[in-house]
Motif scaffolding. Structure first.
Motif, PDB file in Angstrom:
ATOM      1  N   TYR A   1      24.864  37.305  42.093  1.00 41.71           N
ATOM      2  CA  TYR A   1      25.241  38.659  42.482  1.00 41.71           C
ATOM      3  C   TYR A   1      25.715  38.759  43.930  1.00 41.71           C
ATOM      4  O   TYR A   1      25.078  38.239  44.843  1.00 41.71           O
ATOM      5  CB  TYR A   1      24.038  39.585  42.280  1.00 41.71           C
ATOM      6  N   PHE A   2      26.863  39.424  44.097  1.00 42.65           N
ATOM      7  CA  PHE A   2      27.375  39.799  45.411  1.00 42.65           C
ATOM      8  C   PHE A   2      27.274  41.326  45.512  1.00 42.65           C
ATOM      9  O   PHE A   2      28.010  42.036  44.816  1.00 42.65           O
ATOM     10  CB  PHE A   2      28.841  39.393  45.572  1.00 42.65           C
ATOM     11  N   PRO A   3      26.381  41.872  46.341  1.00 42.63           N
ATOM     12  CA  PRO A   3      26.301  43.330  46.465  1.00 42.63           C
ATOM     13  C   PRO A   3      27.639  43.933  46.898  1.00 42.63           C
ATOM     14  O   PRO A   3      28.489  43.250  47.489  1.00 42.63           O
ATOM     15  CB  PRO A   3      25.234  43.527  47.545  1.00 42.63           C
ATOM     16  N   VAL A   4      27.817  45.211  46.593  1.00 42.29           N
ATOM     17  CA  VAL A   4      29.061  45.919  46.951  1.00 42.29           C
ATOM     18  C   VAL A   4      29.127  46.103  48.462  1.00 42.29           C
ATOM     19  O   VAL A   4      28.153  46.510  49.100  1.00 42.29           O
ATOM     20  CB  VAL A   4      29.111  47.297  46.259  1.00 42.29           C
ATOM     21  N   ASP A   5      30.294  45.784  49.041  1.00 47.57           N
ATOM     22  CA  ASP A   5      30.535  46.045  50.464  1.00 47.57           C
ATOM     23  C   ASP A   5      31.911  46.674  50.608  1.00 47.57           C
ATOM     24  O   ASP A   5      32.550  47.047  49.616  1.00 47.57           O
ATOM     25  CB  ASP A   5      30.403  44.763  51.294  1.00 47.57           C
ATOM     26  N   ASP A   6      32.392  46.804  51.828  1.00 43.81           N
ATOM     27  CA  ASP A   6      33.696  47.447  52.043  1.00 43.81           C
ATOM     28  C   ASP A   6      34.843  46.632  51.447  1.00 43.81           C
ATOM     29  O   ASP A   6      35.885  47.199  51.074  1.00 43.81           O
ATOM     30  CB  ASP A   6      33.927  47.677  53.546  1.00 43.81           C
ATOM     31  N   ILE A   7      34.677  45.309  51.348  1.00 46.14           N
ATOM     32  CA  ILE A   7      35.715  44.485  50.716  1.00 46.14           C
ATOM     33  C   ILE A   7      35.791  44.809  49.222  1.00 46.14           C
ATOM     34  O   ILE A   7      36.877  44.863  48.630  1.00 46.14           O
ATOM     35  CB  ILE A   7      35.451  42.986  50.974  1.00 46.14           C
ATOM     36  N   SER A   8      34.633  45.073  48.608  1.00 44.44           N
ATOM     37  CA  SER A   8      34.616  45.489  47.184  1.00 44.44           C
ATOM     38  C   SER A   8      35.351  46.815  47.009  1.00 44.44           C
ATOM     39  O   SER A   8      36.143  46.978  46.071  1.00 44.44           O
ATOM     40  CB  SER A   8      33.171  45.645  46.695  1.00 44.44           C
ATOM     41  N   ILE A   9      35.058  47.763  47.907  1.00 47.03           N
ATOM     42  CA  ILE A   9      35.731  49.068  47.839  1.00 47.03           C
ATOM     43  C   ILE A   9      37.233  48.890  48.021  1.00 47.03           C
ATOM     44  O   ILE A   9      38.050  49.509  47.322  1.00 47.03           O
ATOM     45  CB  ILE A   9      35.162  50.034  48.910  1.00 47.03           C
ATOM     46  N   GLY A  10      37.619  48.009  48.944  1.00 48.01           N
ATOM     47  CA  GLY A  10      39.044  47.720  49.166  1.00 48.01           C
ATOM     48  C   GLY A  10      39.710  47.137  47.933  1.00 48.01           C
ATOM     49  O   GLY A  10      40.885  47.411  47.653  1.00 48.01           O
ATOM     50  N   TYR A  11      38.961  46.330  47.162  1.00 45.62           N
ATOM     51  CA  TYR A  11      39.506  45.751  45.936  1.00 45.62           C
ATOM     52  C   TYR A  11      39.791  46.845  44.903  1.00 45.62           C
ATOM     53  O   TYR A  11      40.787  46.785  44.178  1.00 45.62           O
ATOM     54  CB  TYR A  11      38.532  44.723  45.364  1.00 45.62           C
TER      55      TYR A  11
ATOM     56  N   GLY B   1      30.796  39.279  41.071  1.00 38.52           N
ATOM     57  CA  GLY B   1      31.549  39.144  42.320  1.00 38.52           C
ATOM     58  C   GLY B   1      32.013  40.475  42.868  1.00 38.52           C
ATOM     59  O   GLY B   1      32.297  40.614  44.063  1.00 38.52           O
ATOM     60  N   LEU B   2      32.090  41.500  42.008  1.00 36.68           N
ATOM     61  CA  LEU B   2      32.513  42.845  42.420  1.00 36.68           C
ATOM     62  C   LEU B   2      31.316  43.770  42.631  1.00 36.68           C
ATOM     63  O   LEU B   2      31.480  44.952  42.908  1.00 36.68           O
ATOM     64  CB  LEU B   2      33.464  43.420  41.362  1.00 36.68           C
ATOM     65  N   GLY B   3      30.103  43.232  42.534  1.00 37.91           N
ATOM     66  CA  GLY B   3      28.923  44.076  42.721  1.00 37.91           C
ATOM     67  C   GLY B   3      28.457  44.781  41.463  1.00 37.91           C
ATOM     68  O   GLY B   3      27.655  45.714  41.527  1.00 37.91           O
ATOM     69  N   VAL B   4      28.969  44.342  40.299  1.00 36.84           N
ATOM     70  CA  VAL B   4      28.503  44.866  39.011  1.00 36.84           C
ATOM     71  C   VAL B   4      27.537  43.835  38.447  1.00 36.84           C
ATOM     72  O   VAL B   4      27.938  42.705  38.165  1.00 36.84           O
ATOM     73  CB  VAL B   4      29.677  45.091  38.036  1.00 36.84           C
ATOM     74  N   LEU B   5      26.270  44.200  38.286  1.00 37.65           N
ATOM     75  CA  LEU B   5      25.293  43.246  37.776  1.00 37.65           C
ATOM     76  C   LEU B   5      25.577  42.980  36.306  1.00 37.65           C
ATOM     77  O   LEU B   5      25.609  43.899  35.489  1.00 37.65           O
ATOM     78  CB  LEU B   5      23.869  43.796  37.952  1.00 37.65           C
ATOM     79  N   GLY B   6      25.795  41.707  35.986  1.00 36.65           N
ATOM     80  CA  GLY B   6      26.111  41.372  34.603  1.00 36.65           C
ATOM     81  C   GLY B   6      25.782  39.929  34.296  1.00 36.65           C
ATOM     82  O   GLY B   6      25.780  39.080  35.186  1.00 36.65           O
ATOM     83  N   TRP B   7      25.497  39.665  33.028  1.00 38.88           N
ATOM     84  CA  TRP B   7      25.270  38.281  32.615  1.00 38.88           C
ATOM     85  C   TRP B   7      25.541  38.158  31.126  1.00 38.88           C
ATOM     86  O   TRP B   7      25.667  39.134  30.404  1.00 38.88           O
ATOM     87  CB  TRP B   7      23.857  37.821  32.972  1.00 38.88           C
TER      88      TRP B   7
ATOM     89  N   MET C   1      22.671  51.038  48.422  1.00 39.82           N
ATOM     90  CA  MET C   1      23.194  49.860  47.711  1.00 39.82           C
ATOM     91  C   MET C   1      24.554  49.404  48.240  1.00 39.82           C
ATOM     92  O   MET C   1      25.221  48.596  47.601  1.00 39.82           O
ATOM     93  CB  MET C   1      23.302  50.149  46.203  1.00 39.82           C
ATOM     94  N   LEU C   2      24.975  49.915  49.399  1.00 37.69           N
ATOM     95  CA  LEU C   2      26.213  49.436  50.017  1.00 37.69           C
ATOM     96  C   LEU C   2      25.833  48.443  51.100  1.00 37.69           C
ATOM     97  O   LEU C   2      25.058  48.746  52.000  1.00 37.69           O
ATOM     98  CB  LEU C   2      27.018  50.602  50.603  1.00 37.69           C
ATOM     99  N   ARG C   3      26.401  47.251  51.041  1.00 37.27           N
ATOM    100  CA  ARG C   3      25.964  46.128  51.880  1.00 37.27           C
ATOM    101  C   ARG C   3      26.925  45.888  53.035  1.00 37.27           C
ATOM    102  O   ARG C   3      28.141  46.019  52.878  1.00 37.27           O
ATOM    103  CB  ARG C   3      25.911  44.862  51.003  1.00 37.27           C
ATOM    104  N   ASP C   4      26.381  45.532  54.179  1.00 42.88           N
ATOM    105  CA  ASP C   4      27.163  45.019  55.304  1.00 42.88           C
ATOM    106  C   ASP C   4      26.655  43.611  55.561  1.00 42.88           C
ATOM    107  O   ASP C   4      25.564  43.418  56.094  1.00 42.88           O
ATOM    108  CB  ASP C   4      26.968  45.907  56.536  1.00 42.88           C
ATOM    109  N   PHE C   5      27.437  42.611  55.158  1.00 38.22           N
ATOM    110  CA  PHE C   5      26.950  41.228  55.220  1.00 38.22           C
ATOM    111  C   PHE C   5      26.796  40.705  56.650  1.00 38.22           C
ATOM    112  O   PHE C   5      26.116  39.705  56.875  1.00 38.22           O
ATOM    113  CB  PHE C   5      27.882  40.310  54.414  1.00 38.22           C
ATOM    114  N   LYS C   6      27.434  41.366  57.606  1.00 34.87           N
ATOM    115  CA  LYS C   6      27.288  40.927  59.001  1.00 34.87           C
ATOM    116  C   LYS C   6      26.054  41.528  59.662  1.00 34.87           C
ATOM    117  O   LYS C   6      25.694  41.166  60.780  1.00 34.87           O
ATOM    118  CB  LYS C   6      28.550  41.296  59.786  1.00 34.87           C
TER     119      LYS C   6
END
Length: 889
Positions: free
Chosen positions: A309-319, A213-219, A342-347
């Motif tokens: 996976y949720f790619p990293v975006d500005d909301i991730s950086i804000g977190y 959810g934070l853009g860190v690939l993990g399982w 690898m920085l995403r803009d979902f809009k």
């Protein structure tokens, strides 16, 4: 560095020439921009670790060519940045490391070679139980009991943290592994050994996926696989398909992140994503906070994907800013992700990559819901809960049925609790727990629960005193903002005191119910209910006496606790009647999204994260006071009932043994679909009439000292006896639920362990027959180790959960799969036959092998060794044997 891609290395900042990165944009390959963001992380790791031995240029090309290669069963290596463990799976991992050091020494090697190469964090969060609740000092008492029960284990873990390099322990009382990972351990971008690269993680808990959810690939991986990664081995994986999950629309005002995740879980189960990555995109993602995304990613094992996976975006950086991460590191993180695309803009839909397939959800269509009564994927709209439960009561025994006779549906049992008379019926709530990583990482639902509690108390509502209520936050931060916002006292007034920082009820550490409640449930054969904000509700997991268990959002957990029953229609029936005689409905006390967001903005601030996590490794005085040995080889205590040197490496030599045909195996058990790791290796309480209980009694322990199976995972003698010991086990050989089977040579019905011992003494190999999704649920390595110790040589199933199949391979147990369209029914198997499995000399991944029955019938099955690396492990008798031989030679 002998890396063929060294020419694309450059400094991230010219002023810091020693801080470099592999600039993937310099590949100048048009395929890169079309790759899913999750696949870009696999690509970067392959390029950075390319040495033409463990990782080859051909592997890099296969990943770059993902669009073509994803359907071709291509094997690729992946070296994660780090490993994360919790104590239930971490203890046996450290036990294995200690035993591997002994084995390497016996074979003439250097035992200190057995040492984590990949950094590992172990968070102790699965040991605490809800023994005390509804008391001001419940937290302190539960933590004291945790140390009393687990002192040996904790001393052993402390030894491990000192004996092994690169192993950090987060002490008990700090929080849930995944929330600690999200709030503290995750880097998003690593800064290690002079290089920047994407953070990635594998963990010995299937819900490691929460970090996606934070853009860190993990399982999640099995403990066995995690140990190999810690020892520097890459994970060998089939290049995954990636399902693009498009989110659009805005959620309705009354909908919580829990409702969204339960809807997605059911949807993706229907789509079919087992073994695949799911990557979220679309404008709806921008509507979700990181906590909301983490809630969705956390349930990934329940819809069967490898990662969500949720790619990293500005909301991730804000977190990262909100949780108090270092400002300079945050700037470097953003700069690096921008540089490598690898920085995403979902809009921005022009950034949308290629996917294997795309499915879509309009968030506006999500309604409040729960899930149950026995599986996380069985979503039920809250408006249908009463009707659905009443249907389940009479339905045939199964995932949605309890087979209660119609004339007993309205049975009532009267009982006395603390001097007052009460009644229990089918559907009565006896456990209500706000617990587990699914929700306690999420301020919106936690504050929502607090605000609902405040309004409920102010309206004059209460919770019946016999209901076992509890609140186990994911980290100290949660307690901090619940207290600062003023809602904690209202939660306490309803019985939701903080009882500990750990998984607790969700893992089965729900503690005892009042005796009068248990007697009433037993007397009336009642389907009593547990309601929890957790992620799993499999049979027998939460508590032996709650046959129905529902996953729900924290506010709904409180609502059902107040109602005291699941048989309520919140639209038409009041939660309760206050002292003034006024009917109070759920809609009267449900907080609005605006109310919740206002409180969250005011009280969830960076300062509290810094304050909690600055002292996380030193704050537990009891942990600090533990005295652990300092030797590099562990001195095993023969009197210990918690820590024991396992027999996995007895008789191990440097020479490989040729795999042999399995002759005349008996079927130990025969199962239907969806047998979970909870069925195979339960984590909860040890029944007093079980083989494990008899063993512990023979060692001088009383039932009060048994603790749980989960806490005794460092002792193979207990865990072998606890294999298939779930009281809700459904074995086709037996006409009732329970951990028993038929010993066919004698015809006797025995406990599973006792039957396996009889077979072993007579020299008979064993197999297990199963249906679809064998090994679903938690990533428990003991679900593979236990059958191995019982003498199970192979499992024959219709399909496997990914991690469990991998664990079977890791222990040298052969996972066999029926050919498409075939199963035990179509082949006419009863399980009473004897099975000879022909193992050819030359093995290939996923080859067909023949099974001969003593009836004369023969048929082919698929041998599910999926890669050449897995075949190498099998030839060595398992992954740990392979590593020992490698380190000793």
């Amino acid at each position: 560095m002998n890396n063929p891609f060294i020419q694309i290395v450059e400094p991230l900042d010219p002023k810091q020439p020693l801080k470099k990165f592999f600039n993937l944009s310099k590949l100048e390959d048009v395929r890169y921009a079309r790759l899913p963001f999750s696949i870009r992380i696999l690509l970067e790791a392959a390029i950075r670790n390319c040495d033409e031995f463990l990782v080859k240029k051909g592997d890099v090309e296969n990943i770059l060519n993902w669009k073509v290669m994803q359907h071709k069963n291509v094997e690729v290596p992946f070296k994660p940045a780090r490993v994360i463990l919790q104590d239930f799976t971490g203890v046996p991992a450290v036990v294995d490391f200690a035993a591997m050091r002994d084995a390497v020494k016996k074979l003439g090697g250097d035992p200190e070679k057995i040492n984590p190469i990949c950094p590992a964090d172990l968070v102790i969060d699965h040991s605490i139980q809800v023994d005390f609740n509804r008391q001001p000092d419940s937290l302190q008492k539960n933590q004291e009991l945790e140390f009393e029960r687990n002192k040996e284990r904790f001393e052993f873990l402390k030894w491990g943290s000192q004996a092994f390099k690169n192993l950090r322990i987060i002490p008990p009382g700090s929080g849930i592994i995944h929330q600690v990972n999200l709030e503290y351990l995750a880097r998003v971008v690593m800064d290690q050994d002079g290089y920047y690269y994407p953070d990635s993680v594998v963990g010995t808990d299937s819900h490691t996926t929460m970090i996606d959810g934070l853009g860190v690939l993990g399982w999640g991986v099995g403990g066995i696989e995690a140990e190999a990664v810690m020892l520097g081995q890459p994970i060998s994986m089939v290049l995954p398909e990636v399902v693009g999950y498009k989110l659009v629309g805005d959620p309705q005002p009354l909908v919580t992140s829990t409702d969204i995740v339960l809807t997605i879980t059911k949807h993706l189960r229907q789509v079919g994503v087992v073994g695949k990555f799911v990557e979220f995109f679309g404008p709806g993602v921008a509507q979700l906070s990181i906590a909301d995304r983490a809630t969705i990613a956390n349930m990934c094992p329940e819809y069967g994907a490898t990662a969500a996976y949720f790619p990293v975006d500005d909301i991730s950086i804000g977190y990262l800013v909100q949780t108090g991460r270092d400002q300079e590191k945050i700037m470097c993180t953003k700069r690096y992700l921008e540089a490598v695309g690898m920085l995403r803009d979902f809009k921005n839909s022009s950034q949308d990559p290629d996917f294997t397939q795309v499915v879509e959800l309009d968030l506006h269509t999500v309604v409040p819901c729960c899930s149950g009564p026995k599986r996380p994927q069985d979503k039920v709209a809250v408006s249908d809960m009463k009707k659905d439960f009443e249907t389940c009561l009479g339905a045939k025994q199964g995932f949605k049925g309890f087979q209660i006779a119609p004339e007993q549906h309205n049975s009532i049992v009267k009982f006395n609790f603390e001097g007052h008379d009460f009644e229990l019926a089918h559907g009565s709530v006896v456990i209500a727990a706000i617990t587990s990583c699914t929700n306690t990482s999420n301020p919106s639902v936690m504050l929502g629960a607090g605000l609902l509690a405040k309004k409920a108390v102010e309206a004059g509502l209460t919770v019946k005193p016999y209901i076992k209520t509890s609140l186990s936050p994911g980290s100290g931060v949660v307690t901090y903002y619940l207290r600062e916002s003023g809602v904690m006292r209202y939660l306490s007034q309803l019985g939701f005191d903080v009882v500990g920082y750990g998984c607790m009820t969700c893992i089965g550490n729900s503690g005892p119910l009042p005796e009068s409640v248990v007697e009433a449930i037993t007397q009336g054969d009642l389907v009593a209910v547990g309601v929890l904000s957790g992620n799993r509700n499999f049979e027998g997991r939460v508590h032996p006496n709650t046959r129905a268990n529902y996953l729900a959002s924290p506010p709904l957990v409180i609502a059902y606790a107040i109602a005291g029953t699941i048989r309520i229609d919140f639209e038409k029936e009041p939660l309760g009647i206050n002292a003034s005689g006024k009917k109070i409905f759920l809609k009267d006390i449900w907080p609005t999204r605006n109310e919740i967001q206002a409180v969250e903005r005011q009280f969830v601030i960076p300062g509290m994260f810094k304050e909690v996590y600055e002292k996380i490794e030193t704050v537990n005085k009891a942990w600090n006071a533990l005295d652990a040995p300092s030797d590099k080889l562990y001195t095993w205590n023969p009197k210990s009932t918690y820590i024991k040197s396992p027999p996995f490496f007895d008789g191990l030599t440097l020479a490989l043994q040729t795999p042999k045909t399995i002759e005349g195996a008996y079927a130990l058990l025969s199962f239907g679909d969806s047998v979970t790791t909870d069925h195979i290796s339960p984590a909860g309480n040890i029944a007093r009439n079980s083989p494990a209980a008899r063993y512990l009694t023979s060692r001088g322990l009383t039932p009060r000292e048994f603790n749980s199976y989960g806490s005794r995972r460092g002792n193979d003698a207990v865990m072998a006896r606890g294999t298939f010991a779930n009281i809700r086990l459904v074995n086709k050989f037996i006409d009732k639920q329970g951990p028993q089977t038929i010993h066919f040579p004698s015809g006797e019905i025995l406990d599973v362990f006792d039957a396996a011992e009889r077979y072993k003494q007579a020299g008979h190999p064993l197999i297990v027959l199963a249906g679809k999704e064998y090994g679903a649920g938690s990533s428990r390595d003991w679900a593979a180790k236990g059958p191995f110790l019982l003498g199970v040589k192979a499992v024959l199933a219709e399909s496997y959960e990914r991690i469990h199949r991998s664990n079977l391979v890791g222990m040298g147990v052969i996972p066999l799969q029926y050919l498409p369209g075939e199963d035990a029914g179509t082949l006419g198997l009863t399980g009473r036959e004897r099975y000879t499995i022909i193992i050819p000399e030359k093995l290939k991944p996923q080859m067909n092998v023949q099974i001969k029955l003593d009836t004369g019938k023969t048929f082919n099955v698929i041998m599910r060794f999926d890669t050449d690396v897995e075949l190498t492990y099998f030839h060595n008798g398992g992954i740990l044997n392979y590593m020992i031989r490698k380190m000793a030679s």
